[in-house]
Design an enzyme around this catalytic site. Structure first.
Site, PDB file in Angstrom:
ATOM      1  N   HIS A  86       1.510  -1.370  -0.106  1.00 25.68           N
ATOM      2  CA  HIS A  86      -0.714   0.016  -0.619  1.00 25.68           C
ATOM      3  C   HIS A  86       0.766   1.108  -0.472  1.00 25.68           C
ATOM      4  O   HIS A  86       0.481   2.244  -0.206  1.00 25.68           O
ATOM      5  CB  HIS A  86      -1.326   0.352   1.201  1.00 25.68           C
ATOM      6  CG  HIS A  86      -0.258   0.349   2.622  1.00 25.68           C
ATOM      7  ND1 HIS A  86      -0.154  -0.369   3.630  1.00 25.68           N
ATOM      8  CD2 HIS A  86      -0.127   1.830   3.156  1.00 25.68           C
ATOM      9  CE1 HIS A  86       0.228   0.191   3.904  1.00 25.68           C
ATOM     10  NE2 HIS A  86       0.404   1.267   4.322  1.00 25.68           N
ATOM     11  N   ASP A 222       1.339  -7.914   2.053  1.00 22.95           N
ATOM     12  CA  ASP A 222       1.649  -6.114   1.884  1.00 22.95           C
ATOM     13  C   ASP A 222       2.744  -5.985   1.634  1.00 22.95           C
ATOM     14  O   ASP A 222       3.412  -5.302   2.414  1.00 22.95           O
ATOM     15  CB  ASP A 222       0.727  -5.702   3.266  1.00 22.95           C
ATOM     16  CG  ASP A 222       0.425  -4.470   3.121  1.00 22.95           C
ATOM     17  OD1 ASP A 222       0.845  -3.415   1.784  1.00 22.95           O
ATOM     18  OD2 ASP A 222      -0.077  -3.414   3.953  1.00 22.95           O
ATOM     19  N   SER A 650       3.602   2.369   8.311  1.00 22.60           N
ATOM     20  CA  SER A 650       4.136   1.490   7.335  1.00 22.60           C
ATOM     21  C   SER A 650       4.838   0.953   6.602  1.00 22.60           C
ATOM     22  O   SER A 650       6.006   2.384   5.913  1.00 22.60           O
ATOM     23  CB  SER A 650       2.611   1.548   6.545  1.00 22.60           C
ATOM     24  OG  SER A 650       1.741   1.666   6.709  1.00 22.60           O
TER      25      SER A 650
END
Length: 715
Positions: A86, A222, A650
């Site tokens: 992402h 991810d 992240s």
């Protein structure tokens, strides 16, 4: 995502023995003094110098900020960078087309020449930091207004940044901490030639979609891979075929030995923003006024986009990144409302502030701190309704690409019309390129629907004091902006390249300033930015009072937080692999990891969120996991730790006690959604992708073993 810092001798005195090791986002330069002994007891085997060193290579040299909003890590001597799927989503979508949709199908470069360069992408290396609190605070005094204070600090900041950038070689940033009670400068080096090396198909990289977002158990790949390039001397350079892979000072070894409950886990990254010092009034304002408007506005955008995205792969590519970002915050803000309400966070903060107010009004403290709490509460009372209005309007302005057109392309065309012939000739190519780029990133039917739906919502729900033109049009159109928006798009200069070209040939200032989209967006932006004299005065008083509240809470020791909020500077957080209570939705033996079998159980053929490649189904049935299988025979997909992280973390590396990579962080659990404001040591978890699953996807599933071969693999 969350863990922080502390500062020199004065701060050491504030560290109570009861502080849990898993709460806080800590500065690397203070690890030796504040955390190292505690970390060693938990399983750290590195020295503080091996984590952060100015003179020698250390862990910090392998950690980069990725494109300003995420974290990534160097995992090979040839500049290979690992981050979340992402985080790379924008670049992957940009490099995709309807004919070659690598976002959907995945991509693995067979060699360096096949790597793909997005238009704009950079990584930032952290070089060093230092304390400049005394120097900054020496240029301000209590009699200054907040604007005067800001001006003086900005002037001193500019000097510090110039002194340390070595003639432009480095980027230097001076940042405030503890609400402006302390200041540190950070030195960075940016590399802008960053190319896509590989990405799994979206069905793996975004498995679970919005449904699983912020949830546990998770089963997603991810991750994505990029490579950093430099000139022949290892210096930053603009994209060139002559550039070579960067040889980083340090890259992370990759450990495929697996993890167990209570294993030491350390995360280094760039947490974006926490608000753990926020007053009770601010929490109450967010829960009751700001966040509900944000949630509702986001949902309107998502619904309008989805209607068009499902009809065309080309349209889906245009809006995939915007939709994903909007959906992420939509669920996050609703989770914040639920969690902060459930835990009564505003009430507990108010109790703390009542104790502080009592201390503040003692004779010896009253002159400095006596009015702090009343001033803060007055500000929130004044701005509650405005915060709801502003969040509805903010979502309106953000949703459509045309929501702020008067400040972007509109401003350029207005200046063009006022310029002489020579300046027009110079400006025309850039303006046309800007307009063409904008048109590539929009689908007009979707833009119309978004803008009309947001105007309808804003006019109906925002209350307070609507933007004048919106209020006028709402009355004229019975609150339905559909026809107005359709007509505006039809006649507007900004929705047609041909009209822009014609304008550049025969410019007219009136044509711009009377354009219906220009007039509407200019009115809304002016209204959004307007501040009454009363509000300006209240904001000034609030800024000073909030700073004093934080100073006073630390001085009185009434405050239980001993670290400053996250603000996109490099931090370290440490804790352990730690399970949640047993969950029947998870087939794992211990509820601290998930398996590929569990992912397959969620499989729904053709479903946008839970479809899987047929090859994954077959390999799972065959237990074809190779060397990446756990000792229990399963392939672990995601796992849990109790690290303190937030947005910006992240892509952060999860490291074992030896500084070896065991996974990458990508999410938190919804039960602890209030984590940006309060840390819950019982419920708060970081969700990470197991490095063995990442390597299995690259190597066994995708056949890109050559990429794994350049990593340093250890057991």
């Amino acid at each position: 995502m969350k863990k922080l810092l502390l500062f020199v001798v004065s701060v050491i005195m504030l560290v109570p023995a009861s502080v849990k090791a898993d709460e806080g986002m800590w500065f690397l330069m203070f690890i030796e003094r504040l955390n190292h002994r505690d970390m060693q007891k938990m399983g750290l085997q590195l020295t503080a110098e091996e984590i952060y060193s100015i003179n020698n290579h250390s862990l910090k040299d392998a950690i980069v900020q990725f494109n300003g909003g995420c974290t990534a890590e160097m995992i090979s001597k040839d500049g290979l960078v690992l981050t979340n799927h992402h985080c790379g989503y924008d670049a992957i979508a940009e490099l995709s087309s309807a004919e070659k949709n690598i976002l959907k199908d995945g991509f693995w470069s067979k060699n360096r020449s096949e790597e793909l360069k997005p238009s704009s992408l950079y990584v930032r290396f952290f070089v060093r930091m230092d304390d400049v609190t005394k120097r900054i605070l020496a240029v301000v005094n209590p009699s200054m207004s907040e604007l005067e204070r800001e001006k003086a600090i900005n002037q001193e900041t500019a000097k510090i940044e110039k002194e340390n950038n070595e003639g432009g070689k480095y980027t230097v940033s001076v940042r405030p901490f503890f609400q402006g009670n302390e200041y540190y400068y950070f030195v960075y080096q940016d590399y802008t030639d960053v190319r896509l090396t590989g990405t799994p198909p979206e069905s793996l990289g975004k498995f679970g979609g919005d449904t699983d977002n912020w949830e546990w158990p998770r089963h997603t790949a991810d991750f994505s891979l990029f490579r950093v390039y430099a000139d022949a001397n290892g210096n930053p350079a603009e994209y060139s075929k002559d550039n070579v892979p960067l040889q980083p000072k340090h890259h992370l070894p990759v450990n495929i030995g697996g993890i167990q409950e209570n294993d030491f886990a350390m995360i280094l990254g760039y947490p974006g923003r926490t608000n753990r010092w926020m007053p009770a009034g601010g929490i109450d304002q967010n829960v009751k006024f700001a966040y509900p408007a944000w949630v509702e506005g986001s949902k309107v955008t998502m619904d309008a986009l989805k209607k068009h995205m499902v009809q065309s792969d080309a349209v889906n590519l245009i809006y995939a990144s915007k939709y994903a970002g909007t959906a992420n915050y939509w669920k996050n803000r609703q989770g914040m409302i639920d969690a902060l309400s459930k835990f009564g966070t505003a009430k507990s903060k108010a109790g703390q502030e009542a104790k502080f107010n009592k201390w503040a009004n003692k004779k010896e403290n009253k002159a400095k701190y006596g009015n702090v709490v009343p001033t803060i509460n007055k500000y929130y009372a004044l701005t509650n309704e405005k915060s709801r209005h502003d969040n509805y309007l903010m979502q309106l302005l953000r949703s459509s690409a045309y929501g702020t057109v008067s400040r972007g392309l509109g401003r350029q065309l207005e200046m063009y019309a006022k310029a002489d012939a020579t300046k027009r000739a110079q400006a025309a190519p850039a303006i046309l390129a800007m307009a063409e780029e904008m048109q590539k990133e929009v689908y007009l039917p979707a833009e119309k629907d978004m803008l009309a739906a947001q105007l309808n919502l804003y006019a109906k729900k925002a209350g307070y004091n609507l933007a004048p033109m919106v209020e006028k049009l709402a009355k004229e159109n019975n609150g339905d902006f559909t026809k107005y928006v359709n007509d505006a798009f039809e006649s507007s200069l900004f929705t047609s390249i041909d009209k822009i070209k014609a304008f550049l040939e025969t410019p007219s200032e009136a044509m711009v300033t009377s354009d219906p989209l220009y007039v509407l967006t200019n009115d809304m932006l002016n209204h959004y930015n307007f501040r009454s004299e009363e509000l300006i005065a209240s904001q000034n008083d609030f800024g000073a009072a909030f700073r004093l509240l934080v100073e006073g809470l630390r001085e009185s020791k009434i405050g239980t937080i001993i670290y400053p909020d996250a603000n996109s500077t490099l931090r370290l957080t440490y804790g352990k692999v730690r399970s949640l209570p047993a969950d029947k939705r998870n087939d794992a033996t211990i509820n601290n990891y998930t398996t590929l079998e569990g992912q397959v159980k969620k499989y729904k053929k053709g479903d946008a969120e839970f479809d899987l490649p047929v090859k994954v189904l077959q390999m799972t049935a065959d237990k074809d996991f190779g060397r990446y299988a756990d000792k229990d025979g399963t392939l672990h997909v995601n796992f849990l730790t109790d690290n303190d992280i937030t947005g910006g973390n992240s892509g952060s590396p999860v490291l074992n006690g030896k500084g070896e990579l065991i996974g990458i962080a990508f999410d938190g659990n919804i039960e602890a959604m209030a984590g940006d404001v309060i840390f819950d040591s019982k419920l708060q978890r970081t969700i990470s992708v197991d490095i063995r699953y990442i390597l299995w996807v690259i190597d066994n599933f995708s056949g890109a073993k050559h990429i794994v071969d350049e990593m340093t693999i250890v057991k």
